[in-house]
Design a protein around this motif. Structure first.
Motif, short mmCIF file in Angstrom:
data_model
loop_
_atom_site.label_atom_id
_atom_site.label_comp_id
_atom_site.label_asym_id
_atom_site.label_seq_id
_atom_site.Cartn_x
_atom_site.Cartn_y
_atom_site.Cartn_z
N TRP A 192 -2.65 1.40 -18.87
CA TRP A 192 -3.44 1.68 -17.71
C TRP A 192 -2.78 1.67 -16.36
N SER A 228 -10.91 -4.48 -13.82
CA SER A 228 -11.04 -3.16 -14.58
C SER A 228 -11.68 -3.32 -15.83
N GLU A 260 -10.39 1.77 -15.18
CA GLU A 260 -10.71 2.31 -13.96
C GLU A 260 -10.61 1.43 -12.79
N ASN A 261 -10.52 2.23 -11.83
CA ASN A 261 -10.27 1.57 -10.36
C ASN A 261 -9.07 0.73 -10.22
#
Length: 510
Positions: A445, A471, A475-476
């Motif tokens: 990630w 997360s 994501e983000n």
């Protein structure tokens, strides 16, 4: 050590006058009707207090229901089950066949349903960590992450993250709708589990969005269906399996509770998976899209002898169900699909399920009506130490045989299935193997979000841990990771994280 006497001393002493030298006549006759009068075999040797305990123990049993379960379960042995066939290809959503637009649509659809309060989560947490070397509930166990978080905490924080994502995607981003978490315990884990949550302030969840409930227990029996006595005044009992969740939800009126909250869909999973995506919006969106009554996440079986159950179809055109690995002969386990070169029976059950609430109501009634349980031969605590006997259990996957429509959703093992079943030192499914899978996933990630890892990182049993609060599925993370280089710690104890462009691997949090 003798059990503490239930009730007052005066009540126990009155047992002599109440029962006299013989067991209560009505109770004895009823036990004879069910062939269980042997429970009173040592009555004459019991003290008044122990006679009181025995009577109360038997009074606590629903004898007619238990007798029905014993008779039907023993009577089902030897019956030929319908022939099995591989799962139809049309029933499985495969990873390699999914389009990006499908995944995006499912993600958004799932978040929308969550923001509308339509999803509840049921956690199966009745097991103890005996094989992990702990008598505590499995969910209390820490797999050794840099953060030290327990399985319960990881899962609670994933719920918090999904709630936040759902709110942000809705028309009311400041209005977070709680996902109600129903946690099934057992008599052996209930008190410890409740205290664990209370002492940690529910890991940031609201206390009233968590409901604990106990699964049922059933007497352990001999091969001919007689109760095994754990002590002269107590029938040996055991939890009724993780499939006892259906009866427990119904008997404790929790299905009604879900309905009153506006729940339409129920995510159900087992506690001992370090990578479980609790309340997964993508899976929920897929489930809603397929308009089925049940669904399950699956992974491809790693090798023929892997100890996992697999999904099959029972009979031509019959329902999907699960065959346990112990029920598969060598020919079935190794059979190859000639067109693909893969195992013919390859879709492994990993206890990640989704149901409609309507179906849960239906299956709870059907399982109770049929009352057929699996028989597990085990060593049972008894008057004489341990005796071989039978535990009566239902399994969570028993529900699929009643489902008019089931869809399977393939996930990648390295992303969503890190079981924690055996102590470190075993060859598979250990805390160390689960920790390594999680840290490797989180390292991927970080790289995908623009971070850098030095070559030293994969050599360590440590690495980048991303907080679930930051997360849910990778994501983000750009704001935290972009442009940063991560090194493995100089020693295992150094797991701090700094805000510098070069940082040692530790816990990443927003």
């Amino acid at each position: 050590m003798k059990e503490i006497v239930v009730g007052s001393v005066a009540a126990a002493a009155a047992a002599v006058g109440r029962w006299g030298a013989a067991p209560p006549q009505a109770m004895l006759e009823r036990m004879k009707d069910y062939g269980q009068e042997g429970a009173f075999a040592l009555w004459d040797e019991l003290s008044p207090e122990d006679r009181e305990l025995l009577v109360r123990d038997i009074e606590s049993l629903d004898l007619s229901r238990i007798d029905r379960i014993i008779r039907r379960s023993l009577g089902s042995q030897g019956f030929t089950l319908p022939t099995v066939e591989p799962v139809p290809e049309s029933s499985v959503s495969k990873v390699e066949e999914r389009l990006p637009e499908d995944k995006e649509r499912w993600w958004k659809k799932g978040l929308k349903a969550i923001s509308e309060g339509k999803l509840a989560v049921v956690l199966l947490a009745g097991g103890q960590g005996t094989r992990l070397g702990s008598s505590d509930p499995k969910g209390c166990f820490s797999i050794g992450l840099p953060s030290g978080k327990s399985l319960f905490q990881l899962q609670a924080e994933r719920i918090l993250c999904v709630q936040k994502l759902a709110a942000q995607s809705s028309d009311s981003p400041n209005n977070t709708v709680p996902i109600h978490w129903y946690i099934m315990t057992s008599p052996f884990t209930d008190d410890i589990t409740r205290k664990f949550f209370e002492s940690r302030k529910y890991f940031g969840l609201e206390a009233d969005q968590v409901t604990f409930f106990q699964q049922g227990t059933l007497p352990c029996v001999s091969a001919d269906g007689r109760f095994i006595m754990e002590t002269p005044y107590k029938v040996a009992k055991a939890p009724d399996g993780n499939g006892g969740v259906y009866a427990a939800l119904k008997s404790r009126r929790l299905l009604e509770d879900m309905s009153s909250r506006g729940v339409k869909y129920v995510d159900c999973y087992g506690v001992d998976n370090a990578l479980v995506r609790v309340a997964d919006p993508t899976f929920l969106g897929y489930f809603i899209d397929k308009a089925v009554s049940s669904a399950a996440k699956v992974v491809r079986k790693a090798y023929p002898q892997e100890n996992v159950g697999v999904f099959v179809r029972r009979g031509r055109g019959g329902p999907l169900s699960v065959v346990e690995y112990s029920e598969m002969d060598a020919a079935m386990a190794t059979e190859i699909n000639q067109s693909t070169g893969r195992l013919r029976y390859c879709w492994s059950n990993i206890c990640l399920h989704m149901f409609t609430l309507d179906f849960l109501n239906q299956v709870a009634n059907s399982l109770e009506k049929d009352s057929t349980y699996h028989l597990a031969e085990k060593k049972i605590p008894s008057i004489h130490g341990y005796a071989m006997g039978l535990k009566l259990e239902q399994y969570i996957f028993d529900a699929f045989s009643y489902s008019p429509s089931t869809a399977l959703f393939e996930v990648l093992r390295e992303e969503e299935f890190a079981p924690v079943k055996n102590a470190n030192g075993a060859s598979y499914d250990t805390p160390d193997s689960a920790k390594l899978m999680l840290l490797r996933l989180h390292s991927r990630w970080v790289v995908a979000a623009g971070g850098f890892l030095t070559h030293s990182v994969p050599l360590y049993m440590t690495g980048v841990e991303v907080s679930p609060l930051s997360s849910y599925a990778g994501e983000n993370l750009e704001a935290i990771c972009r442009g940063r280089t991560f090194h493995a710690p100089k020693n295992q104890q150094d797991t701090g994280s700094s805000g510098r462009k070069e940082a040692q691997c530790g816990v990443l949090a927003a």
